[in-house]
Design a protein around this motif. Structure first.
Motif, short mmCIF file in Angstrom:
data_model
loop_
_atom_site.label_atom_id
_atom_site.label_comp_id
_atom_site.label_asym_id
_atom_site.label_seq_id
_atom_site.Cartn_x
_atom_site.Cartn_y
_atom_site.Cartn_z
N LEU A 124 28.05 -12.88 24.27
CA LEU A 124 27.41 -11.61 23.90
C LEU A 124 27.49 -11.36 22.42
CD1 LEU A 124 27.77 -9.38 26.89
CD2 LEU A 124 25.71 -10.75 26.42
N SER A 125 28.85 -11.24 21.94
CA SER A 125 29.01 -11.26 20.37
C SER A 125 28.21 -12.21 19.47
CB SER A 125 30.56 -11.29 20.23
OG SER A 125 31.44 -10.40 20.85
N ARG A 126 28.02 -13.46 19.84
CA ARG A 126 27.31 -14.39 19.18
C ARG A 126 25.84 -13.91 19.20
NH1 ARG A 126 29.49 -19.47 17.63
NH2 ARG A 126 27.93 -20.46 17.89
N LEU A 127 25.37 -13.66 20.47
CA LEU A 127 23.93 -13.25 20.56
C LEU A 127 23.63 -11.85 19.37
CD1 LEU A 127 21.37 -13.17 22.22
CD2 LEU A 127 22.26 -11.91 23.83
N LEU A 128 24.30 -10.98 19.53
CA LEU A 128 24.11 -10.01 18.78
C LEU A 128 24.21 -10.31 17.26
CD1 LEU A 128 26.09 -6.86 20.57
CD2 LEU A 128 23.76 -7.17 20.29
N GLU A 129 25.20 -11.17 17.12
CA GLU A 129 25.16 -11.74 15.75
C GLU A 129 24.05 -12.44 15.25
OE1 GLU A 129 28.62 -14.22 15.30
OE2 GLU A 129 30.26 -12.30 15.28
N LYS A 130 23.47 -13.10 15.92
CA LYS A 130 22.14 -14.07 15.63
C LYS A 130 20.84 -13.41 16.05
CE LYS A 130 24.51 -18.26 16.09
NZ LYS A 130 24.61 -19.93 16.75
N MET A 131 20.83 -12.17 16.63
CA MET A 131 19.54 -11.79 17.16
C MET A 131 18.96 -10.95 15.87
SD MET A 131 18.64 -9.38 20.46
CE MET A 131 18.90 -10.51 21.57
N PRO A 132 17.82 -11.23 15.47
CA PRO A 132 17.12 -10.53 14.59
C PRO A 132 16.92 -8.93 14.89
CG PRO A 132 16.21 -12.61 14.61
CD PRO A 132 16.78 -12.42 15.86
N LEU A 133 16.67 -8.02 14.03
CA LEU A 133 16.73 -6.91 14.25
C LEU A 133 15.39 -6.55 15.21
CD1 LEU A 133 17.30 -3.89 14.17
CD2 LEU A 133 15.99 -3.68 11.74
N LYS A 134 14.09 -7.54 14.92
CA LYS A 134 12.95 -7.30 15.41
C LYS A 134 13.11 -7.74 16.91
CE LYS A 134 8.30 -9.12 15.71
NZ LYS A 134 7.19 -9.76 15.16
N GLU A 135 14.03 -8.62 17.44
CA GLU A 135 14.25 -9.04 18.69
C GLU A 135 15.22 -7.94 19.32
OE1 GLU A 135 15.17 -13.03 20.07
OE2 GLU A 135 14.57 -13.77 18.28
N LYS A 136 16.12 -7.40 18.84
CA LYS A 136 16.92 -6.36 19.37
C LYS A 136 16.14 -5.32 19.74
CE LYS A 136 21.30 -7.46 16.78
NZ LYS A 136 22.06 -6.94 15.53
N ILE A 137 15.26 -4.70 18.84
CA ILE A 137 14.17 -3.61 18.95
C ILE A 137 13.33 -3.98 20.61
CG2 ILE A 137 12.16 -2.28 18.26
CD1 ILE A 137 13.32 -2.81 15.38
N LYS A 138 13.08 -5.26 20.40
CA LYS A 138 12.08 -5.60 21.65
C LYS A 138 12.95 -5.40 22.93
CE LYS A 138 9.40 -9.41 21.51
NZ LYS A 138 9.19 -10.67 21.36
N PHE A 139 14.05 -6.01 22.95
CA PHE A 139 15.03 -5.95 24.03
C PHE A 139 15.10 -4.44 24.33
CE2 PHE A 139 19.15 -5.37 25.84
CZ PHE A 139 19.35 -6.26 26.82
N LEU A 140 15.80 -3.54 23.45
CA LEU A 140 16.02 -2.08 23.65
C LEU A 140 14.53 -1.40 24.26
CD1 LEU A 140 18.18 -1.34 20.64
CD2 LEU A 140 18.81 -1.66 23.17
#
Length: 401
Positions: A124-140
């Motif tokens: 999960l730490s590596r996922l958050l490090e590599k995930m672009p802001l756009k993908e984080k927004i889509k996920f949330l």
């Protein structure tokens, strides 16, 4: 079931769906018939203890999670756990039941059990490090979407089991980052673990999700042909003391102060411009942070404090000073965390989660941080557009104001 021979070791792959009764039956059938020298399961130590423990009193230090800035990682873990649990409830199967069955059979037949998956916290730490802001927004944003129209039944599970590659490719197109971290990196990691086991065993049964089987076999063949897989690289997580995001935060703060100094220098003769830019900074960083609290259904006072603190905390690159931490701690004052909240956090369905005090606090912290971050980049883009790309326009504005 797929079979491959590596290092003179016969390896039997049981590809499973983690919420399928058929998978439990296949695991039992294969292990009982083959009686291998070892059983490898898609688990790390944490998930092994969780699956085997009947104690549901999970302890979560919410204040520490907020202060350390790890609340987003915890939120993702909760979301993934509950999504899997919801599907499992449709078929009367607990997620991970096939893994538990494999472990129980290892005890029954006195066969060594091997945990071959990467630590979930590292993943999960590596996922958050590599995930672009756009993908984080889509996920949330997906947290608020209804999925009642998605039909999941036994036939669909069997289709996934019979043709996992199709769904892995769909995930790859939908989110390359999630595919890379949750699938491909773990395929490499587990393949390396299995390869080392094959050197000391004559037979192995490997119980993994169906979507991992082809990838693991591919990497096993590469390893046999002399290619290398660096395990240390796959478990590397940037040190919180020196990680890039923290360095970037300091650099961003310096850049912001330098930029504000630049603005101040050119605005001395016209304080109206400085006032306009300051108002913009407050409105967008504070306003979007407060909007995040509102979307998470936080308390009005929390939204107000997020609005007031965001313009200041965005200038301080420290987790304990982030607006999400402040908002989360304020929300914590209004919401008592009970043992029931902690237990239900991992067992409630997605709709009930929004009524869970602990989940609500984590959501408040995450969305307020996200809102403030969007505000910062919006303002920097807007200010840069005016003062750097169009200095002539700036001078023109000074002339007319």
């Amino acid at each position: 079931m797929k079979t491959i021979e590596i290092n003179n070791c016969k390896i039997y792959f049981v590809g499973t769906a983690h919420v399928s009764k058929d998978s439990i039956e296949e695991v039992e059938k294969v292990i009982s018939e083959i009686l291998p020298e070892g059983i490898a399961v898609e688990l790390d130590e944490r998930r092994f203890l969780t699956i085997m423990s009947e104690n549901k009193n999970k302890k979560i230090d919410i204040k520490e999670a907020l202060k350390s800035g790890d609340f987003t990682k915890l939120l993702i873990y909760i979301f993934l756990s509950n999504s899997q649990k919801k599907i499992g409830e449709m078929f009367g199967v607990k997620p991970g039941s096939e893994m538990k069955k494999a472990i129980e059979l290892s005890y029954l037949y006195n066969i060594p059990i091997y945990l071959i998956d990467r630590d979930i916290n590292i993943t999960l730490s590596r996922l958050l490090e590599k995930m672009p802001l756009k993908e984080k927004i889509k996920f949330l944003m997906a947290l608020f979407e209804e999925d009642d129209d998605i039909e999941i039944n036994e036939e669909k599970l069997r289709e996934i089991l019979n043709n996992p590659k199709k769904y892995v490719e769909m995930l790859k197109k939908l989110s390359p980052t999630i595919y890379n971290v949750l699938v491909d990196e773990r395929d490499k990691y587990m393949a390396k673990k299995i390869f080392e086991l094959s050197k000391i065993k004559n037979s192995l049964v490997v119980v993994v999700g169906a979507g991992h089987v082809d990838g693991i076999i591919n990497y096993l063949k590469r390893l046999e042909n002399g290619e290398k897989i660096d395990i240390d690289e796959l478990i590397k997580v940037k040190d919180k003391k020196f990680k890039f995001s923290k360095i970037f935060g300091y650099l961003l703060t310096i850049a912001i102060f330098a930029f504000l100094g630049y603005i101040l220098y050119y605005s001395i003769s016209n304080p109206d411009i400085l006032k306009l830019l300051t108002i913009n900074w407050i409105i967008f960083t504070g306003g979007l942070a407060a909007l995040g609290v509102v979307l998470a259904r936080g308390k009005p006072l929390t939204a107000l404090i997020a609005f007031l603190s965001a313009p200041i905390t965005t200038l301080i690159p420290l987790p304990f000073a982030a607006v999400g931490t402040v908002a989360g701690l304020v929300e914590l004052k209004f919401r008592e965390i009970t043992d029931k909240d902690i237990v239900n956090l991992f067992e409630a369905d997605l709709k009930d989660l929004l009524n869970n005090n602990l989940f609500r606090i984590l959501l408040v912290a995450t969305l307020s941080n996200l809102g403030a971050t969007i505000g910062v980049f919006y303002c920097l883009g807007k200010f840069t557009h005016i003062f750097i790309l169009f200095p002539t326009l700036f001078l023109t504005i000074q002339t007319f104001l």
